[in-house]
Write a protein that holds these residues in place. Sequence first.
Motif, PDB file in Angstrom:
ATOM      1  N   PHE A 174      19.234  25.974   3.220  1.00  0.00           N
ATOM      2  CA  PHE A 174      17.256  26.515   3.719  1.00  0.00           C
ATOM      3  C   PHE A 174      17.027  27.246   3.071  1.00  0.00           C
ATOM      4  CE2 PHE A 174      20.356  25.412   7.519  1.00  0.00           C
ATOM      5  CZ  PHE A 174      19.045  24.060   7.985  1.00  0.00           C
ATOM      6  N   ALA A 175      17.616  27.750   1.603  1.00  0.00           N
ATOM      7  CA  ALA A 175      16.692  28.949   1.426  1.00  0.00           C
ATOM      8  C   ALA A 175      16.068  27.607   0.409  1.00  0.00           C
ATOM      9  CB  ALA A 175      17.991  30.226  -0.008  1.00  0.00           C
ATOM     10  N   PHE A 176      16.460  27.128  -0.317  1.00  0.00           N
ATOM     11  CA  PHE A 176      15.885  26.205  -1.505  1.00  0.00           C
ATOM     12  C   PHE A 176      15.094  24.982  -0.903  1.00  0.00           C
ATOM     13  CE2 PHE A 176      18.790  28.915  -3.907  1.00  0.00           C
ATOM     14  CZ  PHE A 176      17.412  29.082  -4.611  1.00  0.00           C
ATOM     15  N   SER A 177      15.119  24.151   0.654  1.00  0.00           N
ATOM     16  CA  SER A 177      14.003  23.410   0.618  1.00  0.00           C
ATOM     17  C   SER A 177      12.962  23.424   0.280  1.00  0.00           C
ATOM     18  CB  SER A 177      14.742  23.192   2.200  1.00  0.00           C
ATOM     19  OG  SER A 177      13.667  24.216   3.361  1.00  0.00           O
ATOM     20  N   GLY A 178      13.022  22.403   0.026  1.00  0.00           N
ATOM     21  CA  GLY A 178      11.097  22.373  -0.582  1.00  0.00           C
ATOM     22  C   GLY A 178      11.169  23.145  -2.033  1.00  0.00           C
ATOM     23  N   ARG A 179      12.064  23.296  -2.465  1.00  0.00           N
ATOM     24  CA  ARG A 179      11.594  24.089  -3.881  1.00  0.00           C
ATOM     25  C   ARG A 179      12.323  22.845  -4.383  1.00  0.00           C
ATOM     26  NH1 ARG A 179      14.814  29.163  -7.142  1.00  0.00           N
ATOM     27  NH2 ARG A 179      13.224  29.040  -9.106  1.00  0.00           N
ATOM     28  N   ALA A 180      10.705  22.594  -5.902  1.00  0.00           N
ATOM     29  CA  ALA A 180      10.911  21.974  -6.822  1.00  0.00           C
ATOM     30  C   ALA A 180      12.339  22.506  -8.002  1.00  0.00           C
ATOM     31  CB  ALA A 180       9.906  21.800  -6.889  1.00  0.00           C
ATOM     32  N   GLY A 181      12.415  22.044  -8.636  1.00  0.00           N
ATOM     33  CA  GLY A 181      13.215  21.520  -9.937  1.00  0.00           C
ATOM     34  C   GLY A 181      14.722  23.004  -9.594  1.00  0.00           C
ATOM     35  N   ALA A 182      15.105  23.298  -8.567  1.00  0.00           N
ATOM     36  CA  ALA A 182      16.296  23.206  -8.393  1.00  0.00           C
ATOM     37  C   ALA A 182      16.815  22.580  -8.758  1.00  0.00           C
ATOM     38  CB  ALA A 182      16.884  24.096  -6.733  1.00  0.00           C
ATOM     39  N   ASP A 183      17.993  22.978  -9.184  1.00  0.00           N
ATOM     40  CA  ASP A 183      19.704  21.822  -9.443  1.00  0.00           C
ATOM     41  C   ASP A 183      19.816  21.887  -8.167  1.00  0.00           C
ATOM     42  OD1 ASP A 183      19.004  21.818 -12.137  1.00  0.00           O
ATOM     43  OD2 ASP A 183      20.318  23.441 -12.480  1.00  0.00           O
ATOM     44  N   VAL A 184      21.097  20.331  -8.021  1.00  0.00           N
ATOM     45  CA  VAL A 184      21.728  20.602  -7.280  1.00  0.00           C
ATOM     46  C   VAL A 184      23.370  20.219  -6.988  1.00  0.00           C
ATOM     47  CG1 VAL A 184      22.096  18.780  -4.425  1.00  0.00           C
ATOM     48  CG2 VAL A 184      19.848  19.486  -5.815  1.00  0.00           C
ATOM     49  N   VAL A 185      24.007  21.262  -6.549  1.00  0.00           N
ATOM     50  CA  VAL A 185      25.522  20.634  -6.621  1.00  0.00           C
ATOM     51  C   VAL A 185      25.871  20.035  -5.635  1.00  0.00           C
ATOM     52  CG1 VAL A 185      27.504  21.685  -6.945  1.00  0.00           C
ATOM     53  CG2 VAL A 185      25.366  22.763  -7.735  1.00  0.00           C
ATOM     54  N   TYR A 186      25.761  19.053  -5.615  1.00  0.00           N
ATOM     55  CA  TYR A 186      26.909  18.547  -4.390  1.00  0.00           C
ATOM     56  C   TYR A 186      28.326  18.406  -4.028  1.00  0.00           C
ATOM     57  CZ  TYR A 186      22.580  15.536  -4.635  1.00  0.00           C
ATOM     58  OH  TYR A 186      20.990  15.219  -4.564  1.00  0.00           O
TER      59      TYR A 186
END
Length: 84
Positions: free
Chosen positions: A18-30
Amino acid sequence: MTTRSRLVLAGAAIFAAFAFSGRAGADVVYLMDGGTVEGRVVRDDSRGVTVEMANGTLTVPREQVDRIEKRPWSPPAPKPPAGG
């Protein structure tokens, strides 16, 4: 891993989503359980993945990581001074 540890990690992952939803450029750890953690990956080794987020850092044990999607990152814009 204890049930309490799993709950804490799941809560952190949900908060990060939720904190980073919509934040461009964030890495994603699945995560293996289907969750995600978003932020800037600052360490990735055999023991775990450390993600820097707005509210601090989170280290996810390696056995809980499915994959990592690296994205171009740029620091957030500075906030304007108060009262100006």
